[in-house]
Design an enzyme around this catalytic site. Sequence first.
Site, PDB file in Angstrom:
ATOM      1  CB  SER A 155      -0.873   0.005   1.260  1.00 22.50           C
ATOM      2  OG  SER A 155      -1.468   1.269   1.481  1.00 22.50           O
ATOM      3  CE1 TYR A 181      -2.671  -1.602   6.022  1.00 21.99           C
ATOM      4  CE2 TYR A 181      -2.220   0.665   5.376  1.00 21.99           C
ATOM      5  CZ  TYR A 181      -2.661  -0.604   5.056  1.00 21.99           C
ATOM      6  OH  TYR A 181      -3.076  -0.884   3.780  1.00 21.99           O
TER       7      TYR A 181
END
Length: 327
Positions: A155, A181
Amino acid sequence: MQSPLPSGFGATTTAAEVIEGIDLTGKHAVVTGGYAGLGLETVRVLLGAGARVTVPARDMDKARRALDALDVELLPMDLADPASVDAFARTLVERGDALHLLINNAGVMACPLERDARGYERQFATNHLGHFQLAVRLWPLMRKANGARIVSVSSRGHRFSPVVFDDPHYQHRDYDRWTAYGQSKTANVLFAVGADARGKADGIRAFSLHPGAIMTDLARYMSEEELRGFGVIDEHGKPVAEVAQGMKSVPQGAATSVWAATSAQLDGMGGLYLEDCDVAPLLLTDTTDIAELRKMAGVRPYAVDADGAETLWALSEEQTGVSLDRG
């Protein structure tokens, strides 16, 4: 290495368009998270091209409902449970069939602090360590393929944090769900660099990628206010799927994974980070402003650093107890 080809594809390209004309008959693919969101679309497209697909699932009931109309093999597996990962891999290894595509698509994003039985932080354990263990266990089957690809779905969130090697599990620093994350997504990129270095002599190539911003189940831990701030939903609470607004549809979001797994344009390459069905440039800006960064393509240099990849590989072997040498 990290420079666009260009491929001729782009942000609006769909997974079906990427795979047009490609025949995957006789090829076997494993797609984690293949029963929801981008993973489900990836599975549909691979099946349509003739591949045989195995989907490991943590929630078997949900997976059965989602895959009911598709001819896939469904087996139980929880990325956060090492014994479960081993059991899934053992089933495939004992059969002995070659594995041509391993698409590490499953993940968790921005969850509250949770730890597994080993004391490992959930996002790093699930997004990286579980997929690391799975790939190493399935390595013999990929070697048999005489041409396999590992696709690590990362990501742009990797920009939130490098891997903090001396404290990946927040034992000595305050937990922040977004930096957690971010480091797990950086680990996904570094894993592809390390896997490619180890696998290319045996025809195993690895890629990582940003699929785009898409409204899926991955956002389950985000509030409506956060979703609106990120531009994921509009003022009426409806999902945004306009590329001009920085968002993609699910078919567009799955395209880069499918391109990474199947495109002949990537033959002879590996260890690269991809975006919008092309090789992404290095992102050298110093800005940390999220709104600005969302407008910029590219991968942070720390995420594709060969030394960082080696450090992560050693850490991953230590924390999982699994290695290519020891089995």
